[in-house]
Each structure stands twice: as structure tokens, then as C-alpha cells.
Design an enzyme around this catalytic site. Structure first.
Site, mmCIF file in Angstrom:
data_model
loop_
_atom_site.group_PDB
_atom_site.id
_atom_site.type_symbol
_atom_site.label_atom_id
_atom_site.label_comp_id
_atom_site.label_asym_id
_atom_site.label_seq_id
_atom_site.Cartn_x
_atom_site.Cartn_y
_atom_site.Cartn_z
ATOM 1 N N ARG A 49 0.801 -1.225 0.000
ATOM 2 C CA ARG A 49 0.000 0.000 0.000
ATOM 3 C C ARG A 49 0.835 1.279 0.000
ATOM 4 O O ARG A 49 0.639 2.172 -0.840
ATOM 5 C CB ARG A 49 -0.908 0.048 1.244
ATOM 6 C CG ARG A 49 -2.187 -0.687 1.122
ATOM 7 C CD ARG A 49 -2.571 -1.243 2.490
ATOM 8 N NE ARG A 49 -1.705 -2.378 2.727
ATOM 9 C CZ ARG A 49 -2.037 -3.614 2.401
ATOM 10 N NH1 ARG A 49 -3.228 -3.858 1.948
ATOM 11 N NH2 ARG A 49 -1.190 -4.610 2.554
ATOM 12 N N THR A 50 1.749 1.384 0.951
ATOM 13 C CA THR A 50 2.457 2.665 1.121
ATOM 14 C C THR A 50 3.311 2.955 -0.109
ATOM 15 O O THR A 50 3.233 4.039 -0.704
ATOM 16 C CB THR A 50 3.327 2.623 2.396
ATOM 17 O OG1 THR A 50 2.502 2.188 3.482
ATOM 18 C CG2 THR A 50 3.914 3.988 2.714
ATOM 19 N N LYS A 77 26.147 -6.126 -1.034
ATOM 20 C CA LYS A 77 27.626 -6.221 -1.015
ATOM 21 C C LYS A 77 28.184 -5.541 0.228
ATOM 22 O O LYS A 77 29.379 -5.300 0.320
ATOM 23 C CB LYS A 77 28.191 -5.548 -2.262
ATOM 24 C CG LYS A 77 27.668 -6.102 -3.573
ATOM 25 C CD LYS A 77 28.218 -5.272 -4.731
ATOM 26 C CE LYS A 77 27.477 -5.592 -6.028
ATOM 27 N NZ LYS A 77 27.847 -4.679 -7.107
ATOM 28 N N ARG A 99 11.201 3.523 4.085
ATOM 29 C CA ARG A 99 10.670 2.619 5.126
ATOM 30 C C ARG A 99 11.835 1.790 5.641
ATOM 31 O O ARG A 99 12.664 1.321 4.844
ATOM 32 C CB ARG A 99 9.583 1.710 4.577
ATOM 33 C CG ARG A 99 9.200 0.627 5.575
ATOM 34 C CD ARG A 99 7.993 -0.145 5.190
ATOM 35 N NE ARG A 99 6.783 0.636 5.329
ATOM 36 C CZ ARG A 99 5.559 0.129 5.167
ATOM 37 N NH1 ARG A 99 5.409 -1.143 4.853
ATOM 38 N NH2 ARG A 99 4.500 0.880 5.313
ATOM 39 N N HIS A 127 4.363 6.164 11.484
ATOM 40 C CA HIS A 127 3.887 5.941 10.111
ATOM 41 C C HIS A 127 2.960 7.120 9.799
ATOM 42 O O HIS A 127 1.729 6.979 9.730
ATOM 43 C CB HIS A 127 3.155 4.603 10.031
ATOM 44 C CG HIS A 127 2.933 4.082 8.642
ATOM 45 N ND1 HIS A 127 3.092 4.870 7.504
ATOM 46 C CD2 HIS A 127 2.552 2.851 8.199
ATOM 47 C CE1 HIS A 127 2.811 4.135 6.435
ATOM 48 N NE2 HIS A 127 2.484 2.906 6.831
HETATM 49 N N1 CP Z 1 -0.536 -0.039 5.882
HETATM 50 C C1 CP Z 1 0.677 -0.243 5.334
HETATM 51 O O1 CP Z 1 1.684 0.399 5.693
HETATM 52 O O2 CP Z 1 0.661 -1.224 4.380
HETATM 53 P P1 CP Z 1 1.935 -1.714 3.529
HETATM 54 O O3 CP Z 1 2.844 -2.442 4.482
HETATM 55 O O4 CP Z 1 1.365 -2.596 2.462
HETATM 56 O O5 CP Z 1 2.605 -0.481 2.986
#
Ligand code: CP
Length: 293
Positions: A49-50, A77, A99, A127
Site C-alpha cells: 500500500r504505502t 555487497k 521505510r 507511520h
Molecule cells: N498499511 C501499510 O503500511 O501497508 P503496507 O505495508 O502494504 O505499505
């Protein structure tokens, strides 16, 4: 400007992003404010999603995406994360969306990287764009944010719970945490109720916000999953503990028939796909603010 934590934003900032997201959602074609901009998505943890809604948002605003994929990169590496980001920055890019598993890593990287960083999730910490899309979805549905929200499940290992709770509290929201003691904090500033009783948590709420058990962050599962499912699953029966107007939300990905039942995830009480859709437009509003000006 960066977006590392929901607490980087004021109440006015958040309301501005929500209203802009809802404007973007209504447009047939969004203004091409990222024309000529190159944005790197550097996800060191999996995402559907993100990452992909950021890709959709960047492309919808006329920008270009460079997708860094750690598993086929020089990380394999032995290159470090910070050397990776400095290398990518040297390619004249305009922003990072990141992320990472380690709490606080994006905040540390800001000591080295000059271009804006948007945090797409760091460990169990923050988040912020998930909170923004959730707040946008709640505002779109209820027309206000001083809502009663029960967050149910594995709260202790959830960055979503942190960002969403902090965001809701800014608007006078009343937040409750519910789960087995292994999955809830003993205390949390501003949260009105922390309970292991689903019935107590769902009484009088507007939103039931279910969370996945974050197995990837837990070495040995401290609970019996059948017991968890029996006591905390949101299904047609347990949702009746909440008022009729209450809706179900979940950040995804969900584990069908663990924290939510098969027959409720896409029911008319569920806003889960609306959350996904609003993710695109909330992220457009964030990109405009962080990179577009
Ligand atoms: N909600 C969310 O962060 O989903 P993903 O891990 O798919 O990005």
C-alpha cells in the site's frame, strides 16, 4: 521540509492536508506540480500500500519515481543504508520516501541527507502518512475528528497505533487500546482506556480500528493465536458490541480470519478500501507540501 512524524504537523497542517487530499480526490486530473522532479522510494522493509500509493501519487502529479530495491542493490555487497542514501542523493534527486525496520532511522538520516525525507514507516515508531490517510477517511465519513476510536490488537508493535493516536488526540479524539496484556502498553499519554475486554473497548465508539499481529517484529509469539482470535477478532458478532453507526478500519495488510473475519473485511461497515484509495490522495497532499513548492 520533511515528514518524519505526525507530531511534525500542527492541527492546522493536518486539516490542510486532509482538505487538499479530498480536493485532489475530486479532480479528474491533478495539477502537474511534480513535473521535472525525481523521487526515490527506498523501502528496506516490504510494502504494498504505502510504496505503490506513493508511486501512484507521484505519477499522478507528474513526477518521476526511482524505486530502490534493497534486495538487488549494493546493500547486498555490504553498503550501509546511509551510504546508499548519499549515493542516490548524488544523482540529483528531489526527495526520498523511506521505510526501515530500525526505529528512528529516518530521523538519523536527516543529519546526512539534504533533500526532504518522507517517513513511510520506521519500526514500531511512526507511520505519519498512514495516520493522515486514516484521519482523511474518518473526516470524509463523519465530517469531524473528535471521534471515539477503539484500536484493537497488537498495539505494542504498531507504528500505526502511535501515529494515529497522536493525530486523533490533537483533534480531541478519545482513544482506547484493547488487546491481551502482551500486546498493549501499560500506559500511554492521552489514551482514555487500556483494556483486555473487547466489550468494554467497543462500547459507544465511532470507529473500530483493528491491527494485525506484527509477527515480523516478535521473536516468539507471546500469545496463543487461537485464544487471540477467540477474544479479539472483529466479526459480524463482535462488531455488535459497537453502536450501529460504528465503522471498521484496518491499515492493512490484514490476516483474514485472525484479527478480522472474512465476511466483514469488505462489508458495508468496512472503510478498508476507502482507506487505500484515500492513501493516494493524502500522499499527493503530502508530496505537494514537502516537494511541490
Ligand atoms: N498499511 C501499510 O503500511 O501497508 P503496507 O505495508 O502494504 O505499505
Amino acid at each position: 521540509m520533511d515528514l518524519l512524524s505526525i507530531t511534525d504537523l500542527s492541527r492546522d497542517d493536518i486539516m490542510g492536508i486532509i482538505n487538499r487530499a479530498l480536493e485532489f480526490k475530486k479532480m479528474k486530473k491533478q495539477p502537474q506540480i511534480l513535473d521535472g522532479k525525481f523521487i526515490v522510494t527506498a523501502f528496506f522493509e516490504p510494502s504494498t500500500r504505502t510504496k505503490l500509493s506513493f508511486h501512484r501519487a507521484i505519477k499522478g502529479l507528474g513526477g518521476k519515481v526511482i524505486d530502490f530495491i534493497a534486495s538487488v542493490s549494493a546493500i547486498q555487497k555490504g553498503e550501509t543504508d546511509i551510504d546508499t542514501l548519499l549515493t542516490l542523493e548524488a544523482m540529483d534527486i528531489d526527495a526520498f520516501v523511506v521505510r526501515v525496520r530500525r526505529n528512528g532511522a529516518p530521523m538519523e538520516w536527516k543529519n546526512y541527507v539534504k533533500v526532504p525525507i518522507i517517513n513511510g514507516g520506521d519500526g514500531t515508531n511512526q507511520h505519519p502518512t498512514q495516520a493522515l490517510l486514516d484521519l482523511t477517511t474518518m473526516y470524509e465519513h463523519f465530517g469531524r475528528l473528535d471521534l471515539k476510536v477503539a484500536i484493537v490488537g497488537d498495539i505494542l508493535h504498531s507504528r500505526v497505533a502511535n501515529s494515529l493516536t497522536q493525530g486523533l488526540l490533537m483533534f480531541g479524539g478519545k482513544v482506547r487500546f484493547c488487546g491481551p496484556k502482551e500486546f498493549v502498553p501499560a500506559r500511554y499519554d492521552g489514551v482514555e482506556l487500556i483494556t483486555d475486554s473487547l466489550e468494554e473497548a467497543l462500547d459507544g465508539v465511532d470507529v473500530v480500528y483493528a491491527l494485525r499481529v506484527q509477527k515480523e517484529r516478535i521473536e516468539k509469539l507471546p500469545i496463543n493465536i487461537d485464544e487471540f482470535f477467540r477474544r479479539y477478532q472483529i466479526n459480524h458478532k463482535t462488531i455488535k458490541m459497537a453502536p450501529e453507526h460504528a465503522v471498521l478500519m484496518h491499515p492493512g495488510p490484514f490476516n483474514r480470519n485472525i484479527e478480522v473475519s472474512d465476511n466483514i473485511v469488505y462489508s458495508e461497515r468496512s472503510l478498508i478500501l476507502q482507506q487505500v484509495k484515500n492513501g493516494v490522495y493524502s500522499r499527493m497532499a503530502v508530496l505537494e507540501r514537502v516537494v511541490g513548492s
